[in-house]
Write a protein that holds these residues in place. Sequence first.
Motif, PDB file in Angstrom:
ATOM      1  N   LYS A   1       0.837  -1.215   0.000  1.00 48.76           N
ATOM      2  CA  LYS A   1       0.000   0.000   0.000  1.00 48.76           C
ATOM      3  C   LYS A   1       0.861   1.250   0.000  1.00 48.76           C
ATOM      4  O   LYS A   1       0.597   2.218  -0.706  1.00 48.76           O
ATOM      5  CB  LYS A   1      -0.914   0.001   1.241  1.00 48.76           C
ATOM      6  CG  LYS A   1      -2.070  -0.960   1.160  1.00 48.76           C
ATOM      7  CD  LYS A   1      -2.894  -0.864   2.440  1.00 48.76           C
ATOM      8  CE  LYS A   1      -4.008  -1.896   2.464  1.00 48.76           C
ATOM      9  NZ  LYS A   1      -4.619  -2.014   3.793  1.00 48.76           N
ATOM     10  N   GLU A   2       1.892   1.251   0.836  1.00 46.60           N
ATOM     11  CA  GLU A   2       2.746   2.430   0.934  1.00 46.60           C
ATOM     12  C   GLU A   2       3.506   2.659  -0.375  1.00 46.60           C
ATOM     13  O   GLU A   2       3.718   3.800  -0.793  1.00 46.60           O
ATOM     14  CB  GLU A   2       3.721   2.285   2.107  1.00 46.60           C
ATOM     15  CG  GLU A   2       4.526   3.537   2.414  1.00 46.60           C
ATOM     16  CD  GLU A   2       3.683   4.782   2.686  1.00 46.60           C
ATOM     17  OE1 GLU A   2       2.588   4.649   3.271  1.00 46.60           O
ATOM     18  OE2 GLU A   2       4.105   5.887   2.290  1.00 46.60           O
ATOM     19  N   ALA A   3       3.912   1.581  -1.016  1.00 49.03           N
ATOM     20  CA  ALA A   3       4.596   1.707  -2.312  1.00 49.03           C
ATOM     21  C   ALA A   3       3.657   2.346  -3.335  1.00 49.03           C
ATOM     22  O   ALA A   3       4.081   3.152  -4.166  1.00 49.03           O
ATOM     23  CB  ALA A   3       5.069   0.336  -2.792  1.00 49.03           C
ATOM     24  N   GLU A   4       2.371   2.008  -3.268  1.00 46.46           N
ATOM     25  CA  GLU A   4       1.381   2.639  -4.159  1.00 46.46           C
ATOM     26  C   GLU A   4       1.301   4.139  -3.877  1.00 46.46           C
ATOM     27  O   GLU A   4       1.198   4.947  -4.800  1.00 46.46           O
ATOM     28  CB  GLU A   4       0.001   1.989  -3.972  1.00 46.46           C
ATOM     29  CG  GLU A   4      -0.155   0.656  -4.681  1.00 46.46           C
ATOM     30  CD  GLU A   4       0.053   0.751  -6.188  1.00 46.46           C
ATOM     31  OE1 GLU A   4      -0.565   1.610  -6.825  1.00 46.46           O
ATOM     32  OE2 GLU A   4       0.870  -0.040  -6.705  1.00 46.46           O
ATOM     33  N   ASN A   5       1.349   4.506  -2.604  1.00 46.54           N
ATOM     34  CA  ASN A   5       1.305   5.929  -2.231  1.00 46.54           C
ATOM     35  C   ASN A   5       2.469   6.707  -2.847  1.00 46.54           C
ATOM     36  O   ASN A   5       2.339   7.891  -3.161  1.00 46.54           O
ATOM     37  CB  ASN A   5       1.368   6.093  -0.706  1.00 46.54           C
ATOM     38  CG  ASN A   5       0.072   5.695  -0.041  1.00 46.54           C
ATOM     39  OD1 ASN A   5      -0.960   5.600  -0.702  1.00 46.54           O
ATOM     40  ND2 ASN A   5       0.121   5.462   1.263  1.00 46.54           N
TER      41      ASN A   5
END
Lengths: 160, 145
Positions: free
Chosen positions: A33-37
């Motif tokens: 999820k954080e990589a998507e951010n």
Amino acid sequence: MGVTDAELGLDTRRTMHIENVHDWGPVQLMHIKEAENLKQLYPAAFHRPTKVTYGYNCHGLTFASRRTQISSSREVRRILVEDGYTKLTSDAEAVPGDLVLYISPDKDVEHSGIIVEIVKGGLFPLVKVLSKWGSAHEVIHGMRDCPYTLHLLEFYRLEQ
Amino acid sequence: MMKLDLGRLGNATNAYVVANTPLYLVRRLKEDSYVVEMAAHYPSRDIVQHLKDFATQVSRGDEDTVVAVMLLVSLAVKQDVQSLKEAASLPLDGVRWYRQVASILLQQTPSTNLVNLQLNQAFVPTLPASPVSSPTQRLKMEIGK
């Protein structure tokens, strides 16, 4: 980094072992999820369609052909010496294929990448770098457009 | 009992994901406002207890792992070396970066405790109990015989 003691047999050109962490275990959902951010936080960068993995980090991409993680600045410095890299005086000397290292005030080599393009024509040349952001995906980004320190940038070339 | 706001893990989570080196994570977390608040708000014993409870949990959420490293750094922000040592010794090897961060924090945090010195007391140097009490002096005496 940190959940395994497994290492890959990895040596410098002087055949001295390089400390590394070989961790191809499952990835936490939070990391995905954080990589998507990051794609929203850095819209000007090209986010390569590679998966989130602990298998290699930026130094693993730069110095170990994407096979493993190298998370020690001491090891990075040793690779530069034992592989015979030449330090360049500034980014003005750099050409695609050279390396850029991001050095924090406490001398940690917190990031590294491979220069892939230098776009001239603007007020300053735009240096583009291929790197991996921690456990996140690979990114081609402006040299100064990334979540790492700009305190000190060092440039290196392998001449032979 | 600590009440943690999981809505404030954004910066720490970002640091946790993009960290290439443990030192980077330490730097980012020491500057994180929530970590600094944790250090100011909670006593060390509560922080260590939370980590102990976490170490015994069978299933852990993703956020728990970030919180564990944040709590560890908060002990360093408090400069509480004893608690930091206790936290570092917990069986949390399964938490990504925990062991490396603990090692760095222990190196960075001053290991001396503050001691109140009574500066107004007269300084009385300690003298040997007798002129021939030390081996060196005894030898000199014997040679001089």
